[in-house]
Design an enzyme around this catalytic site. Sequence first.
Site, PDB file in Angstrom:
ATOM      1  N   GLU A 121      85.387 -32.122  46.049  1.00 29.96           N
ATOM      2  CA  GLU A 121      85.129 -32.512  44.661  1.00 29.96           C
ATOM      3  C   GLU A 121      86.096 -33.637  44.284  1.00 29.96           C
ATOM      4  OE1 GLU A 121      82.737 -31.494  42.805  1.00 29.96           O
ATOM      5  OE2 GLU A 121      82.049 -29.601  43.687  1.00 29.96           O
ATOM      6  N   GLU A 158      76.706 -37.719  40.163  1.00 26.16           N
ATOM      7  CA  GLU A 158      77.933 -37.850  40.948  1.00 26.16           C
ATOM      8  C   GLU A 158      77.839 -39.070  41.876  1.00 26.16           C
ATOM      9  OE1 GLU A 158      78.547 -34.001  42.768  1.00 26.16           O
ATOM     10  OE2 GLU A 158      78.320 -32.968  40.840  1.00 26.16           O
ATOM     11  N   HIS A 197      74.169 -34.855  44.239  1.00 30.05           N
ATOM     12  CA  HIS A 197      73.909 -34.675  42.812  1.00 30.05           C
ATOM     13  C   HIS A 197      73.861 -36.037  42.128  1.00 30.05           C
ATOM     14  CE1 HIS A 197      75.448 -30.268  42.925  1.00 30.05           C
ATOM     15  NE2 HIS A 197      74.131 -30.295  42.898  1.00 30.05           N
ATOM     16  N   HIS A 251      81.303 -34.565  46.501  1.00 32.10           N
ATOM     17  CA  HIS A 251      80.822 -34.321  45.141  1.00 32.10           C
ATOM     18  C   HIS A 251      81.907 -34.772  44.164  1.00 32.10           C
ATOM     19  CE1 HIS A 251      77.265 -31.627  45.968  1.00 32.10           C
ATOM     20  NE2 HIS A 251      77.847 -31.654  47.160  1.00 32.10           N
TER      21      HIS A 251
END
Length: 400
Positions: free
Chosen positions: A370, A168, A165, A311
Amino acid sequence: MLQYIVRKGDTVARIAAAHRLTPGHVIQGNPWAADQPYLFPGQVLFLPTVQRRRHVAQEGESAREVAALYGVGMESLIKLNPGIFPDGFCAPGTTLVIPPSEGAAIVKLRGEYGPGELNADINLLSAKYPFIWADTIGESVLGQPLHLLRIGSGRRRLHVNAALHANEWLTSPCLLSFLEQYAEAYANGRKWNGHSPADWFSNWTVWAVPMANPDGVELVQEGAGPGHPYRRELEEWNGGRRSFRHWKANIRGIDLGDQFPAFWEEERSRRGITGPSPRDYGGPSPLSEPEAAALVSLCEKSPADTAVSLHSQGQEIYWNYRGYEPPESRELAERLAQAGGYRAVALTGSDAGFKDWFIMKFRKPGFTVELGLGRNPLPLEDFEDMALETGRILASILSG
């Protein structure tokens, strides 16, 4: 004040780092820059003169102690302060001029970390550590290389990718920083936070794609200025907003996190996005984008025992997918979470991600990590903590 003419790729943070200033210093001299999302080539900035750090010597303090305090070399300190000696005491009250700190690491932030910084760091790392093998797995939509790094000679394989992404992008230097620390410790026969890189090297081979979406990263950091091949479309897909800081997709407005053939149709229906968008549009079909297709091709040609997709943000680790995950996944996820100070979470109602496809295809442990906590793009100040957390999580896999 120094007059500086903006060039392509410049940002406030990059210019500040290059001139040993803070972004606040640049904004202070150019208040309009706070209201303008991106700088444009040809704009003129006025930069304040850099004020060197100074130190007033204390009673019984030696020049060598001052150098160690600020993390600078004695030679540099002596050059700015003629008359001092490495092991001699400084007269109390003497003002010493302190040179810039001398960081030994190759991977460090000098403003935003984009494709240019990645290319440069990979060249330096592969030159310094010949056992880091560098290649590419394809190209992005705009023809930028999708870099691949490999380290280790073991039979077990760990696949790691980052920056799928666009906003990110801080995950890229986090991954590369760990690889550098691994290589440095291995080359010098040292431990890494209690782990043995020598054992990692002999037991595992790490395949790392540190920036899977370089076009999107560049868009987030630099915008779509004059001459950008997708400028008109991007402005339309972005709803007229000038800033692309929130952009997750690739340069064609397709979210690479929704591109993988794992119940792709259900994810597309759930999202309800039918055309190019900053996020959540899975494209016209699975793997329509070269970036996602290159990751799948790599994994199919060189199947991994474990896969991790980095991420941000949330400090969570997702480990399951529709019951396709192997029995050991939960326990391994809990171990990784403990290592990073994160939470292991069983995720439902989400499909078409890289981790989802990997688990369903290979029936091997796959994880979405994450990193960090806050709002993307995460601030540069979070890099050091996030890089350490990345390392601890990956080290827990490699030491297992």
